[in-house]
Design a protein around this motif. Sequence first.
Motif, PDB file in Angstrom:
ATOM      1  N   PHE A   4      44.104  49.529  36.038  1.00  0.00           N
ATOM      2  CA  PHE A   4      44.066  48.110  35.805  1.00  0.00           C
ATOM      3  C   PHE A   4      43.142  47.905  37.117  1.00  0.00           C
ATOM      4  CE2 PHE A   4      48.039  49.069  33.386  1.00  0.00           C
ATOM      5  CZ  PHE A   4      47.709  48.239  32.245  1.00  0.00           C
ATOM      6  N   ASP A   5      42.228  46.872  36.750  1.00  0.00           N
ATOM      7  CA  ASP A   5      41.572  46.234  37.823  1.00  0.00           C
ATOM      8  C   ASP A   5      42.231  45.188  38.393  1.00  0.00           C
ATOM      9  OD1 ASP A   5      39.637  45.406  39.587  1.00  0.00           O
ATOM     10  OD2 ASP A   5      38.258  44.580  37.871  1.00  0.00           O
ATOM     11  N   LEU A   6      42.753  45.299  39.763  1.00  0.00           N
ATOM     12  CA  LEU A   6      43.482  44.081  40.185  1.00  0.00           C
ATOM     13  C   LEU A   6      42.619  43.397  40.841  1.00  0.00           C
ATOM     14  CD1 LEU A   6      46.308  46.451  41.593  1.00  0.00           C
ATOM     15  CD2 LEU A   6      46.269  44.919  39.463  1.00  0.00           C
ATOM     16  N   GLY A   7      41.100  43.341  40.961  1.00  0.00           N
ATOM     17  CA  GLY A   7      40.488  42.425  41.450  1.00  0.00           C
ATOM     18  C   GLY A   7      40.720  42.469  42.884  1.00  0.00           C
ATOM     19  N   ALA A   8      40.777  40.951  43.481  1.00  0.00           N
ATOM     20  CA  ALA A   8      41.102  40.748  44.818  1.00  0.00           C
ATOM     21  C   ALA A   8      42.479  41.122  45.371  1.00  0.00           C
ATOM     22  CB  ALA A   8      40.717  39.245  45.011  1.00  0.00           C
ATOM     23  N   GLN A   9      43.283  41.734  44.681  1.00  0.00           N
ATOM     24  CA  GLN A   9      44.697  42.057  45.035  1.00  0.00           C
ATOM     25  C   GLN A   9      44.855  43.403  44.896  1.00  0.00           C
ATOM     26  OE1 GLN A   9      46.936  39.670  45.558  1.00  0.00           O
ATOM     27  NE2 GLN A   9      45.542  38.247  45.083  1.00  0.00           N
ATOM     28  N   SER A  10      43.642  44.039  44.822  1.00  0.00           N
ATOM     29  CA  SER A  10      43.574  45.585  44.877  1.00  0.00           C
ATOM     30  C   SER A  10      44.203  46.169  46.495  1.00  0.00           C
ATOM     31  CB  SER A  10      42.259  46.290  44.829  1.00  0.00           C
ATOM     32  OG  SER A  10      42.105  46.021  43.420  1.00  0.00           O
ATOM     33  N   GLU A  11      43.475  45.477  47.322  1.00  0.00           N
ATOM     34  CA  GLU A  11      43.886  45.985  48.895  1.00  0.00           C
ATOM     35  C   GLU A  11      45.220  45.650  49.213  1.00  0.00           C
ATOM     36  OE1 GLU A  11      41.373  44.801  52.038  1.00  0.00           O
ATOM     37  OE2 GLU A  11      39.280  45.263  50.556  1.00  0.00           O
ATOM     38  N   ARG A  12      45.919  44.528  48.495  1.00  0.00           N
ATOM     39  CA  ARG A  12      47.279  44.216  49.058  1.00  0.00           C
ATOM     40  C   ARG A  12      48.017  45.034  48.154  1.00  0.00           C
ATOM     41  NH1 ARG A  12      49.536  38.621  46.572  1.00  0.00           N
ATOM     42  NH2 ARG A  12      51.738  38.816  47.497  1.00  0.00           N
TER      43      ARG A  12
END
Length: 170
Positions: A4-12
Amino acid sequence: PRTFDLGAQSERWAAFQERHRLSGEEAARLLLDAYEYRGLVKHTGGCHCGAIRFEVWASPDLHVFNCNCSICTKKQNRHFIVPASRFKLLKGADNLRTYTFNTHRAQHTFCKTCGVQSFYTPRSNPDGYGIAPHCLDEGTVRTITTEDINGKEWEKAVKEHKTIRDMSKP
């Protein structure tokens, strides 16, 4: 496996997994449990010898039934009821034995080694489980409220009780 593409939450998300040393599946399970079981805690427990282990999501404030029917009286069976979806047997399926009588709707499961019944399928809620609070591990129960129920007149008691049949509904 799907990603899944978590967008801006990927790093978190990655930092959360690393900080807690969780796989992607473990982190997802933790997130889903926290969301689906808001207000509930995960209790763990089992029988005396440890052959049976389970987890159950329930309130930290337990509503326990003290039934006076023939079997509950003999076994001192006090229990709280949860939906089947909130119960998971962790180990010991091969060590479980079942006793039934009368209508055979209640499934009184117990450990074949030590004889302890830590949970069972109640007649009032065949789609859920009755959990023995005394078989829970310490640390997750805040309070216990006990309600007497007249199991000697089971049909009448269950008919008159306002909520017991719904206790195994998610």
